[in-house]
Each structure stands twice: as structure tokens, then as C-alpha cells.
Design a protein around this motif. Structure first.
Motif, PDB file in Angstrom:
ATOM      1  N   MET B  37       0.828  -1.185   0.000  1.00  0.00           N
ATOM      2  CA  MET B  37       0.000   0.000   0.000  1.00  0.00           C
ATOM      3  C   MET B  37       0.874   1.251   0.000  1.00  0.00           C
ATOM      4  N   ALA B  38       1.953   1.205   0.766  1.00  0.00           N
ATOM      5  CA  ALA B  38       2.873   2.343   0.782  1.00  0.00           C
ATOM      6  C   ALA B  38       3.483   2.543  -0.602  1.00  0.00           C
ATOM      7  N   ILE B  39       3.780   1.447  -1.294  1.00  0.00           N
ATOM      8  CA  ILE B  39       4.358   1.560  -2.635  1.00  0.00           C
ATOM      9  C   ILE B  39       3.351   2.227  -3.572  1.00  0.00           C
ATOM     10  N   ALA B  40       2.074   1.821  -3.453  1.00  0.00           N
ATOM     11  CA  ALA B  40       1.054   2.415  -4.304  1.00  0.00           C
ATOM     12  C   ALA B  40       0.995   3.923  -4.080  1.00  0.00           C
ATOM     13  N   GLY B  41       1.330   4.367  -2.850  1.00  0.00           N
ATOM     14  CA  GLY B  41       1.252   5.789  -2.549  1.00  0.00           C
ATOM     15  C   GLY B  41       2.539   6.539  -2.846  1.00  0.00           C
TER      16      GLY B  41
END
Lengths: 271, 305, 551
Positions: B37-41
């Protein structure tokens, strides 16, 4: 009783009439019409239209099908599981009773809503349900609600079964050599009919309310299907733009739950 | 009594351990990886960053190892760190619990007070019973988030008498959420109170009291209410878990921080430590409350012992 | 009528009461709560917004999307000699870039802000155990040289056009944080003062400092007495988190909030309706931004592996009508991922206006013929049907999704809707490429942001890459890869313009994703507030909060 059943019958008739209503009004409640958003009530749209220009009355009728079906399915599943476990606990007693009841306590002690949210997010295809089918969506939701709804029924059934099992006629039947299965089926279960009926009626209302709460959190019946819960949740987001849109699904939920509670009340007083 | 207490406490510990494992599995198996999720952000996170962050948060361990590490920590009193709020779990938990207890406590008091009042009214004036019953049925049938929003629009937006929620503003900010929650729970109390009072009023000692010439009010408050309190206490205790679910709705609609919202955010934000501890705290509080209610019942009503 | 009149009187009373007192406090509503207040750990809009008031980076993009100095005196360029081409120790072309801090910078406790604070930020960021987000910057900036207390130089192992921007790299108070970090870099994340004692004045170097934190609810800021820039007017700023947008609007209407920040505020349609209903009570500014709403497509699976199908799908969408009807025209229809307001935008790029007839022709050409149920079928008898996903609970997207479904049905395409909460969608379905069909979501970028992670073939997430990368569609195009590699290292603007032009041409032809529109931020202000300049990108308006004024 009559009032409650009448109310529920009326809502069921409304749900059943959805295709005829659609034919009568002559439009599709699932086809967005961007030129006709938030239309006020008119002859073509007796209750007006929603944020995508779809007829509110027709969506309400289709929502009735979904909401009542989910409510009923969840309630029946919960009653089934609850009766089985409650009866088992009362009949076997001892450590099995203790284990089952403590489990029930534990489950009751957890706040169900955040957990339902986790479960609602699971991919239905993982457990073998087809994904993306409206029917599967309803079934999934009904099963989820039942997974937490059985506890109340089990407690109720256990308490009633315990008092029944202590009665003289049970002891007499046992003395006569009636098999345990037959004893439970023929003598105990009929005596539990009233509490089970009450629990089911209350569970239908509870499931309809729970579906609306899940919809409010964004994880109820998925669009484009309509349920009273997701209609109400959507309308509540737009409450300042179209205050009336929230009225009808809210009222429908209120009437359905009211009907269930009236039935439950009537049964408990009739006992 | 002591034996009962000991057995039940042991049972609570066992159930809590079981629940912690079940909840851990449930949250752990729910799809969604916090690092992804952090990567998506943040497009700049590279493959090495992902591996490094996963190791840092212990997410590269198998689920079972993570559970054991977590459980070991909790047993030593280390509740861990919330990834979502970047604070120790304990530091988040107590303010949230206090906020929710305040909200629920007041709502319960109000619901119980009104419920018992209405119940008493119905028991004393049977003619009014259908009215009370109707009100109770109605209260139970209103979706709480809808009622909350209607109250906000009426009292905060149109009349401007009360704030539309929020954590500040003292008692005035509490009025609407408390009213919403109380209304939702009113039904149960009014019905149970009516039933319990009617049963208590039919007891022989009430008839004796009446025969001695005690006034209706005195009969009600001195004799019937204490007896009726017992079953009411039990419902209140059993309901605690469901109340926190209700609190989630009220906290969301009225933007008040509390346990319901905390658990929801932790679950949705994939914050293991926080979600688990918060869930278990609610469960333990509820089970202890149920136990207390049982004990109180036995103490008030020796026939049950 | 009587009730309406009474309400009006009360509202008037409240309004006059509010007017009577000087405006000392500004209360702002946003829809998200920042998870951590540490400037260099994690990246989220709510945090940038709150930190904008209290802490300043060295450089930022302003409201005109130009890079500016916030803490430095001038931007380094090759022309002014602050940036110098050089060769790295291992023989590659590199760059040595110098920034000079403004005079008189101080932390909120009065300690001078020096290059030592930047050195500490650089050292902590370089240490893998610290747990700061992306390490890319720290890998590239391989040496830090503090020439004196105000002048520092970073040496980069590559030459990129945006070398003057320090992005998120901002000073950390070495006098408070260095010791905590040194003891145990691994545990620094949980022991940093930013989270354990966020009200410590020494942590902040902006016009405001944090004075109160209520987790999940509100953050209060007050003027920082050691701020050396122009004095801000408001003594106190309260940033409240209200996630439910109807409640957010209700709090604004009931006077609990003065304004709603556009960065994290109301959906445009809700904001437009609010302004229509309330007249002159509030002012709205709709700022077009770099938030790109689009549909990522699964390019390595039929039927979307066929370019003609993708083009037909876009031709079958009446985006202009959706924007006009659902968003009151307050979104900009997108033709590629490059915003028309960003200078690299090519106005002549191929466009796909609504044309169902051409869409049908393209689908027929691709072998999809109308079937008995209105859905097209191919020669093998398979229906033209795929999943269309978005974030569950986002009502605006769910509404759009249903309109898209209806419009595609009209050209014989079935979209099956399935939505998941963000945690699942972004944390698994997209990141592990488990979706089938299309997913609707948005990217936020910086001005002239190179979309390498979304379009380069080496950025396709796989287990071996630890699921990093954002090329969820699986787009592989040698020409695109070459452009994405050439763009960042091309310093000549006109040469870059040509590259950008080719990038957009490929994008519009291949359609790795279907462009929908660029979102606008709806900023809602009271009529008396002046000086707020929305930016429309990742650097929030709060970075210029000292210019905000009450009339």
C-alpha cells in the motif's frame, strides 16, 4: 401479529411487483440517465430519481427484494446454526456446554461490525463463491451476518431447552425408552418453536439494519444492485443536495424492522 | 461463589487467548499488504526499499512466528507500536477507551433511565403500554447513522443549537451522539424493563407491601425496581460488544475519536498491533462485565446461587 | 415560515457574535488524519498539509507549478555556478549541487538551523535501518559536504533535470534527534520526538508550531515566535479531521469549521452544490490539479491485450458528458497522463471523443460481433466481459463506475463491477496484479513528473521485485522505455519537450490505461479569508500560510 405480518406482506408484495412496476412506468432502474438527476416526483417518476437519474420507486422495489432476501437468508442461517448449537449445549451439558457457551460469550463480546468489515473484504472466490454475481453477493452478506447472528439464538434456545429437558414429560419419555434423537425431535423441538420464531423474526430485522450499517461503511451490497442499505447510505452522502432521497429507503428499513419486531412481540405475547 | 469466580476467570483467560489467535488469523489473512500500500502511494519505493521495510516491520516472518512474537510481547506487557498512528498502542488505547466509555456510559444511562421510566409507565398504567411499546419498536427500527445525520441537520445546521460533533466543546458536543446511541438502545431497555417490572410487581411480597398500604411509587422504587434491576444488568453487560459496534457508527457520523473508530481504522489500515489489542480489550471488558452481572445477579437474588 | 425566520435570526446572531471578536483562530477541516508527524517517514497528503504550517523544506513547487526556494537563497543552476557537472568516483557523469540557506533560520526553541541539521537528515536517511521511505534519493546523493553553517553541497551520481529540487529532503533538528537516532537507528521510528513529543517547539521551523495533538481528531498549531519570515496573521490554526464528508459539510455549516482544505476536502460536486445553496456565506475556488483519474487495464490478458478493444472502450465513453453532469464541469477531460496545464502537454495529441459508431466498428474489426444478449462475442463464442473495479465506499467513483458500465453496455461490452476497500485494492489486488479487466483510481504527481514507475517495463510488480513498481497494467513498450530513461537525464527543456511529445503520442496510441480526467480540488473559504493560493499538486497551500489574511 396481524399488523406485523400485514406490514411485511405489503413490503413483500412491493418487492414482488418490481418487474410489473418497471413495465408500468416503462424504464430501467439500473440504467443511469445523466440528464435526469435528482428529478422531483412526477408521473413518470412517482418518487423522483436518484443521483444517477434512476427511478427511486423502482430501485426501492428492487432494493426490497435484495434487503428482504438478505434479511431472511441471514436470519434463517443464524437460527439454524443457533438452534443446533443451543440444543446441543443444553442436551449434552457438561464441558461441551461450557465450551460452546464460552465461545458464544467470546463472540458476543467482540464488536462485530469492524470484523464484518474484514470478512466483507475477503475475495468470495477464495471460498468457492462466484465473484461479481449479484446473487453471490447477497449470499455472501447473509452468511457473514449469520456468522455473528447465531449467538443470540443459541443462548435463547439453550435456556428454553434446559427448562424443557428438566420437565417431567421428558423424564417420562426417557423412562419409556424413547431414543434421544426422537426425544429431541418430537418432544423438545416443538416446545422451542415459539422462541425460535421470535429469534428469527428479530434476526430478520437485525440483518436488514446490519446490512445498512455495512453499506454506510462502504461494504454492503455492491452497486449497481440496489438494497435499502446502499440506497440509504448513498442518499445520506448527498443529504444536503437531495434531502428527500434519504427519506424513502430510511422509511422502508424502518417499516421492515418494525414489521419484524411486531411479529416477534405478538408471538411472545401469544405464548 | 469464589469457586465460580475462579472458574469463570480461568475461562475468560482461555477464551481471550483463543480469540486473540482467531482475530490474528482473521486480520492476517485478510488480503492487503501495508508495504504494498505504501508503494502504491509513493512511486519512488524500490524493490530494496520494500524488502527493507518489510523486514523492519517484521512482515517478512511467517504468520505463526509473528503471532508468537506478538503474544510473547503482550504477555510481558509490551503492547507494541501502532504502525498507523506511529504511537505506542497503550498511548492510543486509553484515551480512545475513555472517550468511548464516556459516550457509551452516558448513552446507556440515558437509555436505561428512559427505558426503565417508560417500562415503569407501561407496567403501572397498562393503558399506556401500547404507546410505550410502539415507541420502543420504532426506536429499534431506525438505522443509527440515518438518525445521527437527521439530528445533525436539525440541531446543528438548521437550529444551530449544538455542534455537529467533534471532540471539543465539552458536554454540548456529546448531546447529539449520546442521544443517537441512547435512542438506538432505548428499545431493548424499555421492553425488558416493562417485562421485568411487570414480573416483579406480580411477586407476592409486592402484594404484601401493597396490602400494608405502601404507595404505588414506593412499591415501584423500593420493591419492584431492585428485583427488576437484575435482568436489566445482564442485558447491559451482554450488549457491550454490540454497543461498541454502535459506537463505531456514532463516532464516524459525529467525528469523535473512540474505540469503534480506532478498531475500524486499525483493521482497514492493516495495523496488526493496534487492531488486535483494541479488539481484545473490548472483548475482555465485555466478558468481565458479563461476569460481574452474573455475580450481581446471584448476590441480589440468592435463589439463583 | 415562523421556524425558518427564527432560524435565520439565530444564524444572524451567531454571525454577528463571530464578527465581534478579532479573528485569531482559523479552524480547518480535512478528511484524513496524518499517521505520523515525522517529515521523512511515510508520505501522505494529510501529513504534508499539517506539516506545511510547521516545517519548511528547502525547496517546493509553488502555486504556479514553478520550483522555488523556501529555506534557500536561490535555486542552483548550471548557469549560476551552484550546480557543476563532474565525474563520480566510479567514472559516471555526476553533479555537484550547492544550496545556501537563508540567514536567520531558527528552530522553534531558538536554536539556529544550520547545515548540521541537513547533514543529520542525510545520514539518517542513508542508514537502511532508520526506516525512512524511499532510499532512492539517498543512494543517488552519495556525498554531503557542509561548507559552512549555511552552505551545503550534495554530490549526485547522475545528472537529472530536476536536480535543484530537494523534494522531501528537509532538515531535521540534529540537536534534538541525533542522539535518539544514534543510540538505535532501528528503533528511531518509534522514539522520534516528532511522534513521542510532537509539541516540542524545537522540532518546528515554520511560521507555526504544533501545540496540541489529539490522535485521530485534531492538531492545533500556534505562531512560532522564532520564525524569521513574515509574521503570519492567525495566532492559532486548528486542523480537524472529519472523515465523513456530510459531517464535514455540517460542521462547516454549523460554524465549527471556518474552511475546508481543498487538498483533502469535499468532492467537487458536493462543494459546488454547497456554494449554490449557501450563496455568499462561503467562497469556493476550484483548482485544477495533477490528480489523474484513469482506468488501469490488464494488458497481458484477453480481451484488453488488443489495442483496438482498448481504443473502442475509450471511444465508447462520453467523458465530457460525465464531467458535465456528475461534476458540474469541474474536472478536465484527460487525453493522456500529462495534464493540459503542465508545460510538457502536447495539445495535438490524439484524442478520443465520444463516438459509439467508431467504437462498434473497431470492436467488429477485432472480431467481436453482437451476441443475442446484446453483449459481443468472438469467434470462439466468448463474451466480451471483464471486471471493472474501484475503491469500495468511494461514492463518487462508484457513481462514475455505474455510468461507465452503462455506456459500455451500449457498445456491447459487459463490465462486471467489483469493489474492494483501499487496503485490499492497493495492498494486494493491484500491487500483485490480481485484477482482471480494469481498475479505476487516481495518481497524484508533481509538475513534470516522469511516469517511469507506471509505464516502464522494468516496473511491473512481481514477487521477485517484492511487488514494488506501479506498472500494474503490465505495459511493455521499447520506445516508451527509451523515452522514460532519456527524459530524466535530459537537461535541455526543448529536447525534453520533444521527448514528452513522443511519450504522449505512444500513450494515446497504445492506451496502457484509459484516461478519464484530471480532478479539481474544491477549496471552501469564508468570504473574509484572503491569500490562500491552492497549488493543485503535492506541495500543499499551507506551505505559504504566513500569507493568509483575514479581511
Amino acid at each position: 401479529m396481524r399488523a406485523g405480518l400485514g406490514l411485511l406482506g405489503l413490503l413483500a408484495a412491493f418487492a414482488a411487483s418490481a418487474p410489473w412496476l418497471a413495465a408500468l412506468l416503462g424504464h430501467d432502474p439500473f440504467a443511469p440517465d445523466l440528464f435526469n438527476r435528482f428529478a422531483p416526483p412526477s408521473a413518470a417518476h412517482p418518487l423522483g430519481t436518484d443521483e444517477l437519474g434512476r427511478d427511486l420507486l423502482l430501485r426501492l422495489a428492487h432494493g426490497a427484494r435484495v434487503s428482504l432476501a438478505v434479511g431472511l437468508a441471514a436470519a434463517l442461517a443464524a437460527t439454524g446454526i443457533g438452534t443446533l448449537i443451543g440444543l446441543l449445549a443444553a442436551w449434552r451439558g457438561g464441558w461441551l456446554d461450557a465450551v460452546l457457551m464460552r465461545l458464544a460469550d467470546g463472540l458476543l463480546a467482540l464488536p462485530a461490525l469492524p470484523l464484518l468489515v474484514i470478512l466483507a473484504a475477503l475475495d468470495p472466490s477464495v471460498v468457492g463463491l462466484p465473484r461479481g454475481e449479484p446473487g453471490a453477493d447477497m449470499l455472501r452478506l447473509a452468511l457473514l451476518l449469520a456468522a455473528f447472528g447465531w449467538v443470540g439464538v443459541a443462548r435463547l434456545v439453550r435456556a428454553s431447552a434446559l427448562s424443557l429437558l428438566a420437565r417431567d414429560f421428558v423424564r417420562a419419555a426417557r423412562a419409556l425408552g424413547v431414543s434421544e434423537a426422537r426425544l429431541l425431535w418430537r418432544h423438545v423441538l416443538p416446545g422451542l418453536a415459539a422462541p425460535i420464531a421470535i429469534a428469527t423474526a428479530l434476526a430478520v430485522g437485525g440483518a436488514i439494519l446490519a446490512e445498512s450499517a455495512l453499506s454506510f461503511l462502504g461494504l454492503g451490497i455492491a452497486p449497481p444492485a440496489a438494497s435499502w442499505g446502499n440506497m440509504l447510505a448513498n442518499a445520506q452522502e448527498l443529504v444536503f443536495q437531495a434531502p428527500l432521497a434519504a427519506l424513502w429507503p430510511g422509511l422502508a428499513i424502518l417499516l421492515a424492522v418494525l414489521g419484524c419486531n411486531l411479529v416477534a412481540d405478538a408471538i411472545s405475547r401469544g405464548r | 461463589m469464589i469457586r465460580l469466580l475462579a472458574t469463570r476467570l480461568v475461562q475468560i483467560v482461555l477464551v481471550t487467548a483463543l480469540l486473540s489467535f482467531a482475530a490474528f488469523l482473521l486480520i492476517g489473512l485478510m488480503p492487503g499488504d501495508p508495504i504494498e500500500m505504501a508503494i502504491a502511494g509513493d512511486p519512488r519505493l524500490s524493490s530494496e526499499d520494500a524488502a527493507r521495510l518489510r523486514a523492519l516491520h517484521g512482515l517478512d516472518q511467517p504468520l505463526m512466528a509473528r503471532y508468537l512474537a506478538w503474544a510473547g510481547g503482550v504477555l510481558e506487557g509490551r503492547f507494541g507500536h501502532s504502525r498507523l498512528f506511529a504511537l505506542p498502542v497503550a498511548a492510543l488505547l486509553w484515551p480512545a477507551l475513555a472517550g468511548t466509555l464516556e459516550l457509551l456510559g452516558l448513552a446507556l444511562l440515558l437509555a436505561a433511565g428512559l427505558g426503565v421510566g417508560l417500562g415503569a409507565l407501561a407496567a403501572l398504567r397498562p393503558a399506556l403500554a401500547p404507546l410505550v411499546q410502539g415507541l420502543a419498536l420504532f426506536a429499534q427500527a431506525v438505522p443509527a447513522f440515518w438518525l445521527g445525520m437527521l439530528l445533525i441537520i436539525l440541531f446543528a445546521v438548521h437550529l444551530g443549537w449544538l455542534p455537529a460533533g467533534g471532540a471539543e466543546g465539552g458536554w454540548r458536543a456529546l448531546v447529539l451522539p449520546v442521544a443517537t446511541l441512547a435512542f438506538a438502545n432505548l428499545a431493548a431497555y424499555a421492553r425488558h424493563a416493562a417485562a421485568a417490572l411487570a414480573a416483579a410487581l406480580a411477586e407476592p411480597h409486592i402484594r404484601t407491601a401493597r396490602a400494608r398500604g405502601a404507595g404505588e411509587g414506593r412499591v415501584l422504587f423500593r420493591h419492584a425496581l431492585p428485583n427488576a434491576a437484575v435482568p436489566l444488568l445482564t442485558i447491559a453487560a451482554l450488549d457491550a460488544g454490540a454497543l461498541v459496534s454502535g459506537a463505531l457508527i456514532a463516532e464516524t457520523v459525529f467525528a469523535r475519536p473512540g474505540m469503534g473508530k480506532l478498531i475500524y481504522d486499525a483493521v482497514m489500515g492493516n495495523d496488526f498491533n493496534l487492531a488486535l489489542i483494541a479488539l481484545l480489550v473490548v472483548a475482555v471488558v465485555t466478558m468481565l462485565a458479563t461476569l460481574m452481572a452474573d455475580l450481581a445477579q446471584r448476590w441480589l437474588d440468592p435463589r439463583l446461587a | 415560515m415562523a421556524a425558518r425566520f427564527l432560524t435565520f435570526c439565530i444564524a444572524l446572531l451567531i454571525a454577528t457574535a463571530a464578527l465581534a471578536q478579532p479573528r485569531e483562530t482559523l479552524t480547518i477541516g480535512i478528511t484524513q488524519y496524518p499517521s505520523t508527524l515525522h517529515p521523512n517517514i511515510e508520505n501522505m497528503v494529510a501529513k504534508s498539509y499539517v506539516l506545511g504550517f510547521a516545517r519548511r523544506p528547502v525547496t517546493a513547487h509553488d502555486a504556479d507549478w514553478r520550483l522555488t526556494c523556501l529555506l534557500c537563497e536561490e535555486l542552483p543552476t548550471l548557469e549560476n555556478g551552484l550546480a557543476v557537472r563532474e565525474t563520480t568516483p566510479d567514472g559516471r557523469p555526476g553533479l555537484s549541487v550547492t544550496w545556501v540557506l537563508r540567514e536567520g533560520l531558527r528552530w522553534g526553541d531558538g536554536t539556529a538551523l544550520t547545515t548540521e541539521d541537513l547533514r543529520f537528515a542525510w545520514e539518517a536517511g542513508r542508514e537502511p535501518a532508520t526506516g525512512m521511505g524511499p532510499a532512492e534519493f539517498y543512494r543517488s546523493a552519495y556525498a554531503f559536504i557542509a561548507e559552512d553553517a549555511r552552505r551545503f553541497t550534495l554530490r549526485f551520481d547522475r545528472v537529472t533535470f530536476d536536480f535543484a529540487s530537494l523534494g522531501d529532503f528537509a532538515p531535521l533538528p540534529a540537536h534534538l534527534e541525533r542522539a535518539r537516532w544514534q543510540v538505535d537507528p532501528r528503533g528511531y521510528r518509534s522514539r522520534t520526538l516528532y511522534d513521542t513529543e510532537p509539541t516540542h517547539p524545537g522540532l518546528w521551523n515554520g511560521p507555526y508550531r504544533v501545540v496540541q495533538v489529539q490522535p485521530g481528531a485534531a492538531i492545533t498549531l500556534e505562531r512560532n515566535p522564532h520564525w524569521s519570515g513574515p509574521a503570519p496573521q492567525f495566532r492559532r490554526i486548528v486542523v480537524r479531521t472529519v472523515e465523513n464528508t456530510p459531517t464535514l459539510e455540517a460542521q462547516l455549516l454549523s460554524g465549527q469549521l471556518d474552511m475546508i482544505a481543498g487538498e483533502l476536502g469535499l468532492p467537487v460536486e458536493q462543494a459546488a452544490a454547497l456554494i449554490r445553496r449557501t450563496g455568499a456565506r462561503f467562497r469556493a475556488e476550484f483548482r485544477p490539479g495533477l490528480i489523474y483519474e484513469h482506468l488501469d487495464l490488464r494488458l497481458d490478458q484477453p480481451p484488453l491485450d488488443d489495442r483496438r478493444v482498448r481504443q473502442a472502450l475509450l471511444l465508447g465513453l462520453d467523458r465530457a458528458q460525465i464531467v458535465a453532469r456528475l461534476f458540474e464541469g469541474r474536472q478536465t477531460v484527460a487525453h493522456t497522463s500529462v495534464n493540459p496545464l503542465d508545460w510538457p502537454h502536447d495539445p495535438d495529441v490524439r484524442q478520443y471523443p465520444f463516438d459509439p459508431a467508431r467504437a462498434a466498428a473497431l470492436l467488429a474489426e477485432a472480431g467481436w460481433r453482437p451476441g443475442p444478449d446484446g453483449i459481443r462475442r468472438n469467434a470462439a463464442g466468448e463474451r466480451l466481459s471483464f471486471e471493472l473495479m474501484t475503491t469500495a465506499g468511494n461514492r463518487s467513483r462508484e457513481a462514475v463506475q455505474q455510468v461507465i458500465q452503462a455506456q459500455w453496455r451500449a457498445i456491447g461490452v459487459e463490465a462486471r463491477l467489483r469493489n474492494e476497500p483501499p487496503r485490499v485494492l492497493f495492498g494486494e489486488t493491484l500491487s500483485r496484479r490480481r485484477f482482471q479487466g480494469a481498475v479505476m483510481f487516481a495518481w497524484v504527481s508533481a509538475p513534470e513528473g516522469v511516469p517511469r514507475s507506471a509505464l516502464h517495463s522494468s516496473e511491473i510488480p512481481t514477487a521477485e521485485r517484492n511487488w514494488s513498481g506501479q506498472n500494474y497494467t503490465g505495459f511493455r513498450h521499447a520506445g516508451m522505455d527509451a523515452i522514460l530513461e532519456a527524459l530524466p537525464v535530459e537537461l535541455d527543456r526543448e529536447a525534453r519537450r520533444a521527448l514528452w511529445r513522443r511519450l504522449q503520442a505512444i500513450y494515446a496510441e497504445e492506451l496502457p490505461a484509459l484516461p478519464l480526467w484530471f480532478r479539481q480540488d474544491a477549496h471552501i473559504w469564508p468570504p473574509w479569508l484572503e491569500g490562500v493560493r491552492p497549488t493543485g499538486h503535492l506541495n500543499p497551500s499551507s506551505l505559504w500560510a504566513e500569507q493568509w489574511r483575514a479581511r
